[in-house]
Enzyme design. Structure first.
Site, short mmCIF file in Angstrom:
data_model
loop_
_atom_site.label_atom_id
_atom_site.label_comp_id
_atom_site.label_asym_id
_atom_site.label_seq_id
_atom_site.Cartn_x
_atom_site.Cartn_y
_atom_site.Cartn_z
N HIS A 80 15.50 12.20 12.35
CA HIS A 80 14.45 11.99 13.23
C HIS A 80 13.67 10.71 13.04
CE1 HIS A 80 12.07 14.80 9.98
NE2 HIS A 80 12.22 13.68 9.80
N HIS A 81 13.91 10.58 12.19
CA HIS A 81 13.04 8.94 11.99
C HIS A 81 13.87 7.66 12.65
CE1 HIS A 81 10.63 10.59 9.15
NE2 HIS A 81 11.94 11.19 8.61
N ARG A 116 1.91 1.04 15.46
CA ARG A 116 1.64 0.79 13.93
C ARG A 116 2.06 -0.78 13.65
NH1 ARG A 116 6.10 4.47 10.85
NH2 ARG A 116 5.63 4.15 9.07
N THR A 171 8.05 26.39 6.76
CA THR A 171 6.71 25.71 6.51
C THR A 171 5.55 26.36 7.50
OG1 THR A 171 7.95 23.16 7.23
CG2 THR A 171 5.30 23.94 6.88
N TRP A 229 7.46 0.17 4.32
CA TRP A 229 7.62 0.81 2.50
C TRP A 229 9.50 0.78 3.98
CZ3 TRP A 229 9.24 5.60 1.63
CH2 TRP A 229 9.37 6.95 2.98
N LYS A 267 5.05 29.12 4.53
CA LYS A 267 4.10 29.48 3.28
C LYS A 267 3.20 29.09 4.23
CE LYS A 267 7.02 26.51 0.24
NZ LYS A 267 6.34 27.46 -1.00
N SER A 320 -0.80 27.29 -4.58
CA SER A 320 0.14 28.56 -4.60
C SER A 320 -0.62 29.29 -6.24
CB SER A 320 1.51 28.65 -4.35
OG SER A 320 1.57 27.87 -3.10
N GLU A 346 12.73 12.50 0.46
CA GLU A 346 11.36 12.44 -0.23
C GLU A 346 9.99 13.10 -0.11
OE1 GLU A 346 10.98 10.14 -3.13
OE2 GLU A 346 9.17 10.13 -2.57
N TYR A 405 9.13 15.78 1.24
CA TYR A 405 9.27 17.04 0.89
C TYR A 405 9.28 17.51 -0.55
CZ TYR A 405 9.28 18.88 5.10
OH TYR A 405 9.12 19.08 6.18
N ASP A 413 6.91 22.28 -25.90
CA ASP A 413 7.00 20.97 -25.75
C ASP A 413 8.38 21.13 -24.34
OD1 ASP A 413 6.66 18.22 -24.97
OD2 ASP A 413 5.60 18.41 -26.92
N SER A 438 13.21 5.93 -13.99
CA SER A 438 12.08 7.01 -14.55
C SER A 438 12.13 8.61 -13.40
CB SER A 438 10.54 6.48 -14.73
OG SER A 438 9.45 7.95 -13.98
N SER A 439 11.52 8.89 -12.28
CA SER A 439 12.27 9.78 -11.47
C SER A 439 13.50 10.92 -12.01
CB SER A 439 11.97 9.51 -9.94
OG SER A 439 11.05 8.81 -9.57
N HIS A 447 13.64 11.46 3.87
CA HIS A 447 12.94 12.73 4.26
C HIS A 447 13.16 13.65 3.12
CE1 HIS A 447 11.37 16.05 7.05
NE2 HIS A 447 11.85 16.41 6.24
N HIS A 464 1.02 -1.99 0.12
CA HIS A 464 0.01 -0.18 -0.36
C HIS A 464 0.79 1.02 -0.53
CE1 HIS A 464 -3.00 3.23 1.38
NE2 HIS A 464 -2.38 3.61 2.86
C1 HEM Z 1 6.37 20.57 9.57
C2 HEM Z 1 7.18 19.21 9.47
C3 HEM Z 1 7.32 18.69 9.57
C4 HEM Z 1 8.00 18.01 10.80
C5 HEM Z 1 8.68 18.51 11.66
C6 HEM Z 1 7.94 16.47 9.98
C7 HEM Z 1 8.44 15.33 11.51
C8 HEM Z 1 8.53 13.96 11.25
C9 HEM Z 1 9.05 13.76 11.98
C10 HEM Z 1 9.86 13.98 13.22
C11 HEM Z 1 8.58 12.17 11.70
C12 HEM Z 1 9.43 11.06 12.73
C13 HEM Z 1 8.10 10.45 13.68
C14 HEM Z 1 9.03 8.82 13.89
O1 HEM Z 1 8.47 8.00 13.33
O2 HEM Z 1 8.97 8.50 15.41
C15 HEM Z 1 7.75 12.21 10.86
C16 HEM Z 1 7.76 10.91 10.11
C17 HEM Z 1 7.16 10.89 9.00
N1 HEM Z 1 6.65 12.37 8.13
FE1 HEM Z 1 7.12 14.06 8.50
N2 HEM Z 1 7.38 16.12 9.42
C18 HEM Z 1 6.49 17.26 8.34
C19 HEM Z 1 5.94 17.15 7.75
C20 HEM Z 1 5.91 16.11 6.54
C21 HEM Z 1 5.51 15.89 5.28
C22 HEM Z 1 5.34 17.80 4.74
C23 HEM Z 1 5.24 15.08 4.78
C24 HEM Z 1 5.43 14.44 3.61
C25 HEM Z 1 4.65 15.04 2.63
C26 HEM Z 1 6.10 14.19 5.80
C27 HEM Z 1 5.86 13.26 6.46
C28 HEM Z 1 6.11 11.82 7.04
C29 HEM Z 1 6.42 10.08 6.63
C30 HEM Z 1 6.16 9.71 5.74
C31 HEM Z 1 6.77 9.87 7.84
C32 HEM Z 1 7.16 8.29 8.11
C33 HEM Z 1 7.96 7.98 8.16
C34 HEM Z 1 7.59 6.10 8.13
O3 HEM Z 1 8.29 5.77 9.11
O4 HEM Z 1 7.12 5.08 7.79
N3 HEM Z 1 6.38 14.65 7.09
N4 HEM Z 1 7.64 13.30 10.33
CU LIG Z 2 11.23 12.82 8.02
#
Ligand code: HEM
Ligand SMILES: [Cu+2]
Ligand SMILES: [Cu+2]
Lengths: 275, 523
Positions: free
Chosen positions: B300-301, B448, B326, B140, B329, B266, B253, B255, B104, B167-168, B251, B75
């Site tokens: 941070h992950h 999770r 952020t 994933w 914006k 915008s 990614e 963004y 084009d 591709s990307s 990370h 998924h």
């Molecule tokens: C203010 C902006 C953001 C901050 C400070 C932030 C911070 C974080 C942090 C600290 C984690 C890790 C948490 C953990 O696993 O313990 C996380 C996970 C995640 N964030 Fe964000 N994030 C932000 C914006 C975004 C945006 C814009 C996206 C995507 C469009 C995003 C997608 C994700 C995803 C997919 C995960 C989980 C990844 C995984 O473990 O599978 N975040 N974020």
């Molecule tokens: Cu991140």
């Protein structure tokens, strides 16, 4: 005329929505209720019983309040604009495209808020990472799928595995109170003692987590991670593996009994006699 | 300034299947990308309903835990790499040439190739579910040593990632070349629409991040089959090394998924506020700042992986910093609406919901950046809620806003506004019913990626599953809206909306097959 009709329409639509919404919520509540024995709708972190868990809890509440206030402000401005600056109410668009003053304000104030958050967070982290001067050490090893505890100074070690019967999982038998949070051999810790945990794993990465005792830490094969726990009160505390570790990741809980010193010594003796 | 291309001998539109197979036309390729993305969205969505069905009650009812793990993994991979990324490339293909006054894309044949790499890759991933041992089941994030244990399906996944990555990379080279070389005279960088800017930055992020991912999965492959031990402690390797490499990609990614969405928002908000975008320059710089910061916050992950204290402090402070650009914006969008003259057609409804809901995702992100607190949040449903508020409510709802905004331009017909509003309300209500309760579940301690849970989590899981059904089926409305608009409906004018800004609105709706054969003048 036109705007009046439109407002009426919106009000009507809102009424419908509200009606449908509350009906939906009502049905949901009614329907969800009988399916479980102990509906408790827990909303927040579990009640902390160690210093670390308490510091985390307080920090969590602080940042929750801060972000809630910020969120409410953003929403309020948004809804004010939505209501006030509608074209249908004759709003004329202004022409401004920037304002240095506003932009400085909304860069500086968030920075100050971040600093205010960073200070207690740094303190909390220093506390958590200080594993010195511990009273005892327990080595915790994750494996697929269970835990192994080794009281290194005491010559006591044992495995700890899920005891929930398969029949409860597949649903042929009613689920018990501690469904999926029960094990054969509990980990036993003395109250008030600083316990250093050494975490590792045999096969893949696991994570040891008992929410009331504090945060989680990964158990990684080939490496030793540390954390420490000092429980303020006796009781039984339950947790789970928090890192995906394969098929039965959902079925490797952790149960910790915190007991007083005398009981702890008695338990140790009992364990030694077993072995 | 209107460019008439009717007498241009290239303008006959090719017919039949070969039109799509061999096309080098940016509009056709954009359409292909968008349909591919939509199909992937439905496939990935169906998988999420399997997950939610299993989680409706404690106990195992619908699937076996191993298959459950495959569902969460596939998924996520399909949504990230199959739905959101290609979706925005579709927008880039359609809109960037029309927005900068180019005939084009700069590299049209490459463009064909970057699209046609996608279907085989997606097929490979889906087939992996049916090979012995099943598909990837390690999440994933593909963490070893668990990925080393996987069956043949894991190798399929690795190749899928390679092909999608190729591709990307090709796509982003094309986008960079187009934006830097093909702008109409007078279209200076600081006059480009924000969507073009955010895509330019995204393309650079892709170029930097994707090869890192490709490297990481290649190391997995050699660990699995060729006797290396990058991630195997028994051979002197380090499982945490993979996580560092993965998140160095991962990370940026996230963004990559959100910056083009910021671009769409915008474009949409100024049009329906009848007021120019507030703080254009600061928007550009905030996007660039976010892109830069995204490369220094990866760990941070991995707070729980056991880093030195200094490392945890660094990554905490750096992550907190992201909140500032952020925030800029979000405030700029609010200021754009402030004292505007607002109307709420479907694109605007989606845009407004993005600003509100993405703010919530950003705020929970800020909370998770606080290391000590994240030791509680990490790997719980709190994280699941966070990233759905950012990716679904941020990226996917922005795509919906973009579809409704440009659909009349693309098809030449107005879409059905009533159906659009139904789609909006059902999606947004369904979304919040699904994901808001997950904050509570995570805080209360539900990890999770589990197929079964303790009894105290039952109620919120049931609510969540009901929300997901509403949200899931609401997406079929979008299909109906799009098909209806393609087949007919009220004719759309060139401008479609009231005085929208941008070169795309100077073209007829639908635009001729080839546009801007002679470059327009930009004042
Ligand atoms: C203010 C902006 C953001 C901050 C400070 C932030 C911070 C974080 C942090 C600290 C984690 C890790 C948490 C953990 O696993 O313990 C996380 C996970 C995640 N964030 Fe964000 N994030 C932000 C914006 C975004 C945006 C814009 C996206 C995507 C469009 C995003 C997608 C994700 C995803 C997919 C995960 C989980 C990844 C995984 O473990 O599978 N975040 N974020
Ligand atoms: Cu991140
Ligand atoms: Cu596990």
């Amino acid at each position: 005329m036109h705007t009046l009709r439109e407002t009426k329409m919106i009000v009507n639509r809102l009424k419908h929505l509200l009606g449908a919404g509350s009906a939906l919520v009502g049905t949901l509540v009614l329907w969800a209720m009988p399916t479980s024995v102990q509906a408790d709708w827990a909303l927040n972190l579990q009640r902390p019983v160690t210093e670390i868990a308490r510091v985390q809890y307080d920090l969590h509440m602080l940042i929750t309040y801060i972000v809630t206030v910020i969120g409410i402000m953003v929403f309020a401005i948004m809804f004010y604009s939505i209501v006030k600056f509608r074209k249908s109410k004759g709003a004329q668009a202004a022409k401004f495209t920037h304002s240095t003053k506003a932009e400085v304000i909304w860069t500086v104030i968030p920075t100050l808020i971040l600093i205010a958050m960073a200070v207690p967070s740094t303190k909390a982290l220093l506390l958590m990472e200080d594993t010195t001067e511990s009273d005892m050490v327990v080595k915790v090893t994750g494996y697929q799928w269970g835990w192994h505890y080794d009281y290194m100074e005491e010559d006591v070690s044992f495995y700890s595995k899920l005891t929930t019967p398969q029949s409860q999982i597949t649903g042929t038998e009613t689920k018990g109170e501690n469904y999926l949070l029960e094990v054969d051999n509990h980990m036993v810790l003395p109250v008030g003692k600083k316990v250093r945990l050494l975490l590792t794993a045999q096969d893949v990465i696991h994570a040891w987590w008992v929410p009331q005792l504090g945060g989680k830490k990964d158990a990684i094969p080939g490496f030793i991670n540390e954390m420490w726990v000092r429980a303020d009160e006796t009781g039984t505390f339950r947790g789970q593996c928090a890192e995906l570790c394969g098929r039965d990741h959902g079925y490797m809980p952790i149960v910790v009994d915190v007991v007083d010193e005398a009981q702890y010594q008695a338990w140790l003796d009992g364990q030694r006699n077993k072995g | 300034m209107t460019t008439t291309v009717a007498d241009h001998h290239h303008d006959e539109v090719p017919k039949g299947i070969t039109r799509w197979l061999f096309t080098t036309n940016h509009k056709d390729i954009g359409t292909l990308y968008l349909w591919f993305s939509f199909i992937m969205f439905l496939v990935g969505g169906a998988m999420s309903l399997v997950i939610r069905a299993e989680l409706f009650q404690p106990g195992l009812q619908v699937v076996d835990p191993h298959f459950f793990n495959q569902m969460t993994t596939v998924h996520a991979l399909i949504m990230v790499f199959g739905a959101v990324m290609p979706g925005f490339v579709g927008f880039a293909n359609w809109m960037i040439p029309m927005m900068i006054g180019a005939p084009d894309m700069a590299l049209p044949r490459l463009n064909n190739w970057s699209f046609w790499l996608l279907p085989p890759a997606a097929l490979l991933l889906v087939i992996s579910l049916f090979v012995p041992g099943g598909g990837p089941a390690s999440g994933w994030t593909l963490y070893p040593p668990l990925t080393i244990q996987g069956g043949m399906g894991m190798d399929f996944t690795i190749f899928t990632v390679h092909i999608l990555g190729m591709s990307s990379i090709l796509g982003s080279i094309n986008i960079i070349a187009t934006i830097l070389n093909m702008r109409a005279p007078g279209m200076t960088l600081m006059k480009m629409p924000l969507f073009v800017w955010t895509w330019l930055i995204t393309a650079f992020l892709l170029l930097a991040a994707i090869p890192v991912l490709a490297g990481a999965v290649t190391m997995l492959l050699t660990d699995r089959h060729f006797g290396t031990a990058f991630f195997d402690p028994a051979g002197g390797g380090d499982p945490a090394l993979f996580q560092h490499i993965f998140w160095f990609f991962g990370h940026p990614e996230v963004y990559i998924l959100i910056l083009p969405a910021f671009g769409v928002i915008s474009q949409v908000i100024p049009t329906f506020s009848r007021k120019p975008l507030f703080g254009y320059t600061s928007m550009v710089f905030a996007s660039a700042a976010i892109a830069f910061l995204s490369f220094i916050v990866w760990a941070h992950h991995m707070y729980t992986v056991g880093m030195p204290l200094s490392g945890e402090l660094f990554f905490m402070y750096a992550t907190m910093l992201i909140a500032i650009p952020t925030g800029v914006k979000i405030f700029n969008w609010l200021a754009t609406m402030w004292r505007g003259s607002l109307t709420f057609e479907t694109p605007m409804l989606f845009a407004v919901s993005v600003v509100c809901l993405f703010t919530m995702g950003g705020l929970t992100g800020l909370m998770m950046s606080i290391t000590p607190a994240d030791f509680q949040y990490h790997d719980t449903y709190y994280i699941v809620a966070h990233f759905h508020y950012t990716i679904f409510a941020g990226s996917v709802l922005s795509m919906f806003a973009g579809i409704y905004y440009w659909l009349p331009k693309w098809t030449g017909h107005m879409y059905d506004e009533t159906l659009g509003k139904w789609h909006f309300w059902l999606t947004v209500i369904g979304f919040n019913v699904t994901f808001f309760p997950q904050h509570f579940l995570g805080l209360a301690g539900m990890p999770r990626r589990i197929p079964d849970y303790a009894l105290q989590f039952t109620e919120f899981n049931q609510i969540s599953t009901i929300g997901s059904l509403v949200m899931g089926f609401a997406q079929l409305i979008l299909l109906v809206v799009v098909v209806k608009a393609i087949r007919g409906g009220k004719k759309a004018s060139a401008e479609v909306w009231e005085n929208p800004e941008g070169l795309e609105w100077s073209l007829p709706s639908p635009p001729p097959y080839h546009t801007f054969a002679t470059a327009p003048e930009v004042r």
